[in-house]
Write an enzyme that holds these catalytic residues in place. Structure first.
Site, PDB file in Angstrom:
ATOM      1  N   CYS A 115       0.821  -1.228   0.000  1.00 38.39           N
ATOM      2  CA  CYS A 115       0.000   0.000   0.000  1.00 38.39           C
ATOM      3  C   CYS A 115       0.849   1.269   0.000  1.00 38.39           C
ATOM      4  O   CYS A 115       0.367   2.330  -0.388  1.00 38.39           O
ATOM      5  CB  CYS A 115      -0.943   0.010   1.194  1.00 38.39           C
ATOM      6  SG  CYS A 115      -2.107  -1.352   1.167  1.00 38.39           S
ATOM      7  N   HIS A 252      -3.228   7.499   1.884  1.00 33.66           N
ATOM      8  CA  HIS A 252      -3.599   6.193   1.352  1.00 33.66           C
ATOM      9  C   HIS A 252      -5.003   5.869   1.852  1.00 33.66           C
ATOM     10  O   HIS A 252      -5.321   6.077   3.023  1.00 33.66           O
ATOM     11  CB  HIS A 252      -2.594   5.143   1.835  1.00 33.66           C
ATOM     12  CG  HIS A 252      -3.070   3.745   1.620  1.00 33.66           C
ATOM     13  ND1 HIS A 252      -3.529   3.309   0.387  1.00 33.66           N
ATOM     14  CD2 HIS A 252      -3.180   2.690   2.459  1.00 33.66           C
ATOM     15  CE1 HIS A 252      -3.900   2.045   0.499  1.00 33.66           C
ATOM     16  NE2 HIS A 252      -3.693   1.645   1.737  1.00 33.66           N
ATOM     17  N   ASN A 282      -9.957   0.015  -0.772  1.00 31.83           N
ATOM     18  CA  ASN A 282      -8.498   0.115  -0.682  1.00 31.83           C
ATOM     19  C   ASN A 282      -7.900  -0.469  -1.964  1.00 31.83           C
ATOM     20  O   ASN A 282      -7.954  -1.677  -2.180  1.00 31.83           O
ATOM     21  CB  ASN A 282      -8.024  -0.664   0.553  1.00 31.83           C
ATOM     22  CG  ASN A 282      -6.516  -0.592   0.742  1.00 31.83           C
ATOM     23  OD1 ASN A 282      -5.788  -0.124  -0.138  1.00 31.83           O
ATOM     24  ND2 ASN A 282      -6.049  -1.063   1.881  1.00 31.83           N
TER      25      ASN A 282
HETATM   26  N1  ACO Z   1     -18.845  -8.218   8.155  1.00 35.03           N
HETATM   27  C1  ACO Z   1     -19.424  -8.460   9.329  1.00 35.03           C
HETATM   28  N2  ACO Z   1     -18.716  -8.817  10.418  1.00 35.03           N
HETATM   29  C2  ACO Z   1     -17.386  -8.918  10.283  1.00 35.03           C
HETATM   30  C3  ACO Z   1     -16.730  -8.676   9.056  1.00 35.03           C
HETATM   31  C4  ACO Z   1     -17.520  -8.320   7.955  1.00 35.03           C
HETATM   32  N3  ACO Z   1     -16.997  -8.049   6.748  1.00 35.03           N
HETATM   33  N4  ACO Z   1     -15.405  -8.857   9.226  1.00 35.03           N
HETATM   34  C5  ACO Z   1     -15.228  -9.202  10.526  1.00 35.03           C
HETATM   35  N5  ACO Z   1     -16.430  -9.247  11.151  1.00 35.03           N
HETATM   36  C6  ACO Z   1     -16.699  -9.574  12.534  1.00 35.03           C
HETATM   37  C7  ACO Z   1     -15.602 -10.367  13.174  1.00 35.03           C
HETATM   38  O1  ACO Z   1     -15.726 -11.736  12.889  1.00 35.03           O
HETATM   39  C8  ACO Z   1     -15.803 -10.065  14.634  1.00 35.03           C
HETATM   40  O2  ACO Z   1     -16.872 -10.863  15.101  1.00 35.03           O
HETATM   41  P1  ACO Z   1     -16.816 -11.484  16.588  1.00 35.03           P
HETATM   42  O3  ACO Z   1     -16.777 -10.303  17.509  1.00 35.03           O
HETATM   43  O4  ACO Z   1     -18.077 -12.279  16.645  1.00 35.03           O
HETATM   44  O5  ACO Z   1     -15.567 -12.285  16.650  1.00 35.03           O
HETATM   45  C9  ACO Z   1     -16.295  -8.621  14.641  1.00 35.03           C
HETATM   46  O6  ACO Z   1     -16.750  -8.366  13.299  1.00 35.03           O
HETATM   47  C10 ACO Z   1     -15.190  -7.628  14.998  1.00 35.03           C
HETATM   48  O7  ACO Z   1     -14.009  -7.969  14.249  1.00 35.03           O
HETATM   49  P2  ACO Z   1     -12.718  -7.112  14.339  1.00 35.03           P
HETATM   50  O8  ACO Z   1     -11.680  -7.700  13.444  1.00 35.03           O
HETATM   51  O9  ACO Z   1     -12.340  -6.907  15.764  1.00 35.03           O
HETATM   52  O10 ACO Z   1     -13.250  -5.737  13.752  1.00 35.03           O
HETATM   53  P3  ACO Z   1     -12.556  -4.346  13.727  1.00 35.03           P
HETATM   54  O11 ACO Z   1     -13.381  -3.362  14.427  1.00 35.03           O
HETATM   55  O12 ACO Z   1     -11.109  -4.436  14.110  1.00 35.03           O
HETATM   56  O13 ACO Z   1     -12.629  -3.990  12.176  1.00 35.03           O
HETATM   57  C11 ACO Z   1     -11.178  -3.973  10.282  1.00 35.03           C
HETATM   58  C12 ACO Z   1     -11.978  -4.834  11.240  1.00 35.03           C
HETATM   59  C13 ACO Z   1     -12.153  -3.095   9.524  1.00 35.03           C
HETATM   60  C14 ACO Z   1     -10.440  -4.871   9.327  1.00 35.03           C
HETATM   61  C15 ACO Z   1     -10.210  -3.102  11.094  1.00 35.03           C
HETATM   62  O14 ACO Z   1      -9.450  -3.888  11.966  1.00 35.03           O
HETATM   63  C16 ACO Z   1      -9.283  -2.345  10.224  1.00 35.03           C
HETATM   64  O15 ACO Z   1      -9.686  -1.454   9.504  1.00 35.03           O
HETATM   65  N6  ACO Z   1      -7.987  -2.650  10.258  1.00 35.03           N
HETATM   66  C17 ACO Z   1      -7.023  -2.006   9.406  1.00 35.03           C
HETATM   67  C18 ACO Z   1      -6.812  -2.910   8.294  1.00 35.03           C
HETATM   68  C19 ACO Z   1      -6.633  -2.216   6.988  1.00 35.03           C
HETATM   69  O16 ACO Z   1      -7.117  -1.149   6.697  1.00 35.03           O
HETATM   70  N7  ACO Z   1      -5.904  -2.893   6.165  1.00 35.03           N
HETATM   71  C20 ACO Z   1      -5.681  -2.444   4.858  1.00 35.03           C
HETATM   72  C21 ACO Z   1      -4.359  -2.802   4.417  1.00 35.03           C
HETATM   73  S1  ACO Z   1      -3.122  -2.007   5.328  1.00 35.03           S
HETATM   74  C22 ACO Z   1      -3.292  -0.493   4.903  1.00 35.03           C
HETATM   75  O17 ACO Z   1      -3.593  -0.230   3.799  1.00 35.03           O
HETATM   76  C23 ACO Z   1      -3.071   0.492   5.975  1.00 35.03           C
END
Ligand code: ACO
Length: 325
Positions: A115, A252, A282
């Protein structure tokens, strides 16, 4: 005394025709528009058609950038393509784009920093232009992340999309002041201790397969804001600027929450933040040039504006660039 600066002459972008909405994803996966929008700000993403490769997306963005800059392809002597989704393991996809543009001189190569790829490629081109090794460069970010997603994994597949963006840079003599046009400073970092937090579980040397993207989302989120703000403070310190001097913040586009938290920590006003993650998802190395082009096309970014770029991604890699448009 004058200095050589890499001045942006123009930008261009390309998005595949097919749009995939959150509602459509919710018909295939246990997810919802509400969950995706609330956690990421993403509403839709573009998906490359069958037979549409990263080189095709990159070539279309490059042609648009050349047209916007008003320069002939034959005047380009350097092409750097930032991508993690090349057409083939080798040769470099940049060479396919070079050939599609009818350029058979100079150099073309790929750069892989996930990224952060566009910021790394911009910094690399800037260094080559400032040494005098090349005169005019195309810096492209192009990705087909839809090809490396596990479409059964709701924790990753809802986040990414396909697209491409490009800028034309030219080496020009400027006064050596903050008022100069061009790239004013770049700051790149990486730390491989985090390599298993965001990676693809395949590769030519390890599995002989392409593999799928795997991510510890919470871990990425935890590190993102701190890393992003650190390299932005480096850019401010190197140029004697502060958030108040910035006209446009073009981060980004991974996640609206990461962008909002970074802008808030840096005291960058929300109206200066360019956001496209809602429409593009993304798109990894393509996200910054896509966002830049969006804000140039709609008239927000104008010649003379101070534009701050930042990115963070797999590796981890992260970096910033400050330029005057
Ligand atoms: N739809 C519905 N529920 C979901 C989904 C989905 N697509 N994905 C995960 N869940 C559920 C999980 O299973 C979990 O359920 P549980 O509590 O029953 O176990 C719940 O939602 C919470 O999951 P978390 O992973 O804790 O959710 P979080 O609030 O952390 O959000 C996310 C997840 C959006 C991926 C977040 O962690 C994030 O944005 N991280 C940064 C990652 C990123 O942007 N990466 C891109 C590449 S790196 C970069 O470009 C910077």
């Amino acid at each position: 005394m004058t200095v050589t600066r890499s001045v942006v002459l123009g930008c261009g972008s390309y998005l595949p025709e097919q749009i995939l909405t959150n509602a459509e994803l919710a018909t295939r996966l246990d997810t919802s528009d509400e969950w995706i929008v609330q956690r990421t700000g993403i509403r839709q993403r573009h998906i490359a058609a069958a037979g549409e490769f990263t080189s095709h997306l990159g070539t279309k963005a490059a042609l648009a950038a050349l047209a916007h800059a008003g320069v002939d392809a034959q005047s380009i002597d350097l092409i750097i393509l930032a991508t993690s989704t090349p057409d083939n393991t080798f040769p470099a996809t940049a060479v396919a784009i070079q050939n599609a543009l009818g350029i058979h001189h100079g150099a073309a190569f790929d750069l892989q920093a996930v990224c952060s790829g566009f910021v790394f490629a911009l910094a690399t081109a800037d260094n080559f232009l400032r040494t005098g090794a090349f005169k005019r460069a195309l810096v492209i970010g192009a990705e087909t992340f839809s090809r490396i997603l596990d479409w059964n994994d709701r924790t990753t597949c809802v986040l990414f999309g396909d697209g491409a963006g490009a800028v034309v840079l030219e080496a020009r003599q400027e006064a050596g002041e903050l008022a100069d046009r061009g790239v004013l400073t770049t700051h790149l970092r990486s730390d491989g201790r985090h390599k298993s937090k965001l990676y693809v579980d395949g590769g030519p040397s390890s599995t002989q397969t392409v593999g799928h993207l795997r991510m510890e989302g919470r871990e990425v989120f935890k590190h993102a804001v701190g890393m992003i703000t650190d390299v932005i403070v480096d850019a401010f310190n190197a140029t004697g600027t502060s958030a108040a001097d910035i006209d446009w913040f073009v981060p980004h586009q991974a996640n609206k929450r990461i962008i909002d938290a970074s802008a808030h920590k840096l005291h960058i006003a929300p109206e200066k933040v360019v956001l496209t993650v809602d429409r593009h998802g993304n798109t990894s190395a393509a996200s910054i040039p896509l966002a830049l082009c969006t804000a140039v096309t709609d008239g927000r970014i104008e010649t003379g504006d101070l534009v701050l770029l930042e990115a963070m991604g797999g590796g981890f890699t992260w970096g910033s660039a400050l330029l005057r448009w």
